[in-house]
Design a protein around this motif. Structure first.
Motif, PDB file in Angstrom:
ATOM      1  N   HIS A 115       0.803  -1.217   0.000  1.00  0.00           N
ATOM      2  CA  HIS A 115       0.000   0.000   0.000  1.00  0.00           C
ATOM      3  C   HIS A 115       0.837   1.268   0.000  1.00  0.00           C
ATOM      4  O   HIS A 115       0.296   2.365  -0.014  1.00  0.00           O
ATOM      5  CB  HIS A 115      -0.941   0.017   1.218  1.00  0.00           C
ATOM      6  CG  HIS A 115      -0.247  -0.215   2.519  1.00  0.00           C
ATOM      7  ND1 HIS A 115       0.231  -1.448   2.910  1.00  0.00           N
ATOM      8  CD2 HIS A 115       0.058   0.638   3.526  1.00  0.00           C
ATOM      9  CE1 HIS A 115       0.789  -1.345   4.108  1.00  0.00           C
ATOM     10  NE2 HIS A 115       0.702  -0.092   4.497  1.00  0.00           N
ATOM     11  N   ASP A 175       5.911   8.824  -0.932  1.00  0.00           N
ATOM     12  CA  ASP A 175       4.879   9.031   0.076  1.00  0.00           C
ATOM     13  C   ASP A 175       5.480   9.458   1.417  1.00  0.00           C
ATOM     14  O   ASP A 175       6.586   9.047   1.779  1.00  0.00           O
ATOM     15  CB  ASP A 175       4.061   7.756   0.293  1.00  0.00           C
ATOM     16  CG  ASP A 175       3.052   7.527  -0.815  1.00  0.00           C
ATOM     17  OD1 ASP A 175       2.938   8.403  -1.697  1.00  0.00           O
ATOM     18  OD2 ASP A 175       2.397   6.468  -0.813  1.00  0.00           O
ATOM     19  N   ASN A 234       2.850   8.651   7.814  1.00  0.00           N
ATOM     20  CA  ASN A 234       2.004   9.312   8.798  1.00  0.00           C
ATOM     21  C   ASN A 234       1.806   8.380   9.994  1.00  0.00           C
ATOM     22  O   ASN A 234       1.366   7.245   9.834  1.00  0.00           O
ATOM     23  CB  ASN A 234       0.655   9.656   8.167  1.00  0.00           C
ATOM     24  CG  ASN A 234      -0.175  10.572   9.044  1.00  0.00           C
ATOM     25  OD1 ASN A 234       0.210  10.883  10.164  1.00  0.00           O
ATOM     26  ND2 ASN A 234      -1.308  11.000   8.531  1.00  0.00           N
ATOM     27  N   ASN A 249      -0.332   8.434  12.226  1.00  0.00           N
ATOM     28  CA  ASN A 249      -1.744   8.204  12.591  1.00  0.00           C
ATOM     29  C   ASN A 249      -2.175   6.774  12.314  1.00  0.00           C
ATOM     30  O   ASN A 249      -2.966   6.196  13.055  1.00  0.00           O
ATOM     31  CB  ASN A 249      -2.649   9.163  11.805  1.00  0.00           C
ATOM     32  CG  ASN A 249      -2.417  10.605  12.216  1.00  0.00           C
ATOM     33  OD1 ASN A 249      -1.361  10.951  12.713  1.00  0.00           O
ATOM     34  ND2 ASN A 249      -3.406  11.444  12.010  1.00  0.00           N
ATOM     35  N   ASN A 250      -1.665   6.199  11.236  1.00  0.00           N
ATOM     36  CA  ASN A 250      -2.071   4.855  10.847  1.00  0.00           C
ATOM     37  C   ASN A 250      -1.068   3.785  11.273  1.00  0.00           C
ATOM     38  O   ASN A 250      -1.245   2.610  10.955  1.00  0.00           O
ATOM     39  CB  ASN A 250      -2.259   4.787   9.323  1.00  0.00           C
ATOM     40  CG  ASN A 250      -3.241   5.826   8.827  1.00  0.00           C
ATOM     41  OD1 ASN A 250      -4.228   6.098   9.489  1.00  0.00           O
ATOM     42  ND2 ASN A 250      -2.959   6.407   7.675  1.00  0.00           N
ATOM     43  N   LEU A 251       0.002   4.194  11.966  1.00  0.00           N
ATOM     44  CA  LEU A 251       1.070   3.243  12.302  1.00  0.00           C
ATOM     45  C   LEU A 251       1.006   2.763  13.749  1.00  0.00           C
ATOM     46  O   LEU A 251       1.155   1.570  14.017  1.00  0.00           O
ATOM     47  CB  LEU A 251       2.438   3.887  12.041  1.00  0.00           C
ATOM     48  CG  LEU A 251       2.844   4.098  10.593  1.00  0.00           C
ATOM     49  CD1 LEU A 251       4.191   4.792  10.524  1.00  0.00           C
ATOM     50  CD2 LEU A 251       2.910   2.766   9.854  1.00  0.00           C
ATOM     51  N   GLU A 266      -0.515   2.916  17.981  1.00  0.00           N
ATOM     52  CA  GLU A 266      -1.651   3.122  18.866  1.00  0.00           C
ATOM     53  C   GLU A 266      -1.160   3.166  20.307  1.00  0.00           C
ATOM     54  O   GLU A 266      -0.155   2.532  20.641  1.00  0.00           O
ATOM     55  CB  GLU A 266      -2.676   1.989  18.721  1.00  0.00           C
ATOM     56  CG  GLU A 266      -3.281   1.856  17.339  1.00  0.00           C
ATOM     57  CD  GLU A 266      -4.189   0.652  17.229  1.00  0.00           C
ATOM     58  OE1 GLU A 266      -4.276  -0.106  18.234  1.00  0.00           O
ATOM     59  OE2 GLU A 266      -4.797   0.461  16.166  1.00  0.00           O
ATOM     60  N   GLU A 273       0.371   0.095  22.625  1.00  0.00           N
ATOM     61  CA  GLU A 273       1.043  -0.884  21.752  1.00  0.00           C
ATOM     62  C   GLU A 273       2.485  -1.091  22.201  1.00  0.00           C
ATOM     63  O   GLU A 273       3.130  -0.186  22.742  1.00  0.00           O
ATOM     64  CB  GLU A 273       1.004  -0.360  20.311  1.00  0.00           C
ATOM     65  CG  GLU A 273       1.565  -1.299  19.272  1.00  0.00           C
ATOM     66  CD  GLU A 273       1.497  -0.716  17.876  1.00  0.00           C
ATOM     67  OE1 GLU A 273       1.900  -1.401  16.929  1.00  0.00           O
ATOM     68  OE2 GLU A 273       1.036   0.438  17.729  1.00  0.00           O
ATOM     69  N   PHE A 281      -0.300  13.255  17.941  1.00  0.00           N
ATOM     70  CA  PHE A 281      -0.361  13.126  16.486  1.00  0.00           C
ATOM     71  C   PHE A 281      -0.021  14.430  15.777  1.00  0.00           C
ATOM     72  O   PHE A 281       0.531  14.418  14.683  1.00  0.00           O
ATOM     73  CB  PHE A 281      -1.753  12.641  16.061  1.00  0.00           C
ATOM     74  CG  PHE A 281      -2.049  11.232  16.490  1.00  0.00           C
ATOM     75  CD1 PHE A 281      -1.453  10.158  15.849  1.00  0.00           C
ATOM     76  CD2 PHE A 281      -2.915  10.989  17.540  1.00  0.00           C
ATOM     77  CE1 PHE A 281      -1.719   8.865  16.233  1.00  0.00           C
ATOM     78  CE2 PHE A 281      -3.195   9.682  17.939  1.00  0.00           C
ATOM     79  CZ  PHE A 281      -2.589   8.623  17.287  1.00  0.00           C
ATOM     80  N   SER A 338       3.769  14.604  16.035  1.00  0.00           N
ATOM     81  CA  SER A 338       4.420  13.323  15.695  1.00  0.00           C
ATOM     82  C   SER A 338       5.370  12.871  16.799  1.00  0.00           C
ATOM     83  O   SER A 338       6.553  12.590  16.554  1.00  0.00           O
ATOM     84  CB  SER A 338       5.169  13.424  14.360  1.00  0.00           C
ATOM     85  OG  SER A 338       4.273  13.649  13.313  1.00  0.00           O
ATOM     86  N   LYS A 383       7.441  -1.734  14.616  1.00  0.00           N
ATOM     87  CA  LYS A 383       6.243  -2.369  15.125  1.00  0.00           C
ATOM     88  C   LYS A 383       6.518  -3.845  15.360  1.00  0.00           C
ATOM     89  O   LYS A 383       7.345  -4.460  14.684  1.00  0.00           O
ATOM     90  CB  LYS A 383       5.085  -2.219  14.132  1.00  0.00           C
ATOM     91  CG  LYS A 383       4.541  -0.804  14.035  1.00  0.00           C
ATOM     92  CD  LYS A 383       3.450  -0.711  13.016  1.00  0.00           C
ATOM     93  CE  LYS A 383       2.192  -1.443  13.426  1.00  0.00           C
ATOM     94  NZ  LYS A 383       1.476  -0.776  14.518  1.00  0.00           N
TER      95      LYS A 383
END
Length: 208
Positions: free
Chosen positions: A87, A92, A95, A97-99, A101, A104, A182, A185, A205
């Motif tokens: 994806h 790019d 971000n 935000n989507n990586l 939480e 975690e 967020f 960052s 991750k």
């Protein structure tokens, strides 16, 4: 394994709901840009190369061409993350935000602080040879015997002795994300990470 490049901003402490003080590390993530996407067909393995912080001086022609393909400004810090990431596209911006939480667990890799040449007491937690008895006034922090003289008549490889300490790649596993800002960052991690302030870190991750 998916990850990003960050900067170690320093340490602080926050209070839990029960009032307990928790030592934390503040890490600034990115901004990271996708510089290159390697595939099994072209490169023999799949990975994504990320770049961070603009580089304005001493840029070779080959580097200029490398970044021109991605359509981004040359970057100072580059790091590769193995794996298949269908994806993502060249150029790019990553971000957070989507990586990540809150709550975690992640792994953080960095270069530990260099301590210079150190003795065995500091480097390997030796206790020294003992007290000032029987005239041993200058032997308190010495390593003691490092091997038999007649057999094997040598020192084995890996023997714990004095030497250069620190300055190595160190990975701290399972650090918990306590808070995420967020807008700026920023990750607030429970515990400590390797390296000095303003040093680069690799934040990965955990595999699911």
């Amino acid at each position: 394994m998916l990850g990003v490049i960050g900067i170690h901003l320093g340490m602080t402490s926050i209070f839990s709901e029960s009032g307990e003080s928790i030592s934390c590390t503040v890490v600034k993530i990115g901004p990271c840009y996708i510089v290159q996407i390697k595939t099994i067909e072209n490169d023999g393995y799949s990975s994504v190369q990320l770049g961070m912080i603009d580089k304005k001086k001493r840029i070779t022609k080959s580097l200029k061409g490398h970044f021109k393909k991605a359509g981004i400004i040359p970057k100072k810090k580059l790091f590769e993350f193995r794996g298949i990431f269908p994806h993502f596209k060249l150029g790019d911006k990553m971000n957070i935000n989507n990586l990540f939480e809150e709550g975690e667990l992640i792994d953080v890799k960095g270069i530990s602080k260099g301590k210079g040449f150190q003795g065995v007491v500091k480097r390997h937690n030796f206790s020294g040879v003992g007290e000032k008895t029987h005239g041993q006034h200058n032997r308190l922090r010495s390593p003691g015997s490092i091997g038999a003289g007649s057999d094997p008549s040598r020192v084995f490889k890996g023997q714990k002795m004095a030497g250069r300490m620190g300055g190595k790649n160190v990975t701290i596993q399972n650090l918990k994300i306590l808070k995420i800002d967020f807008d700026k960052s920023i990750l607030v991690l429970k515990g400590s990470v390797p390296g000095n302030r303003n040093s680069y870190l690799i934040v990965k991750k955990k595999k699911k």
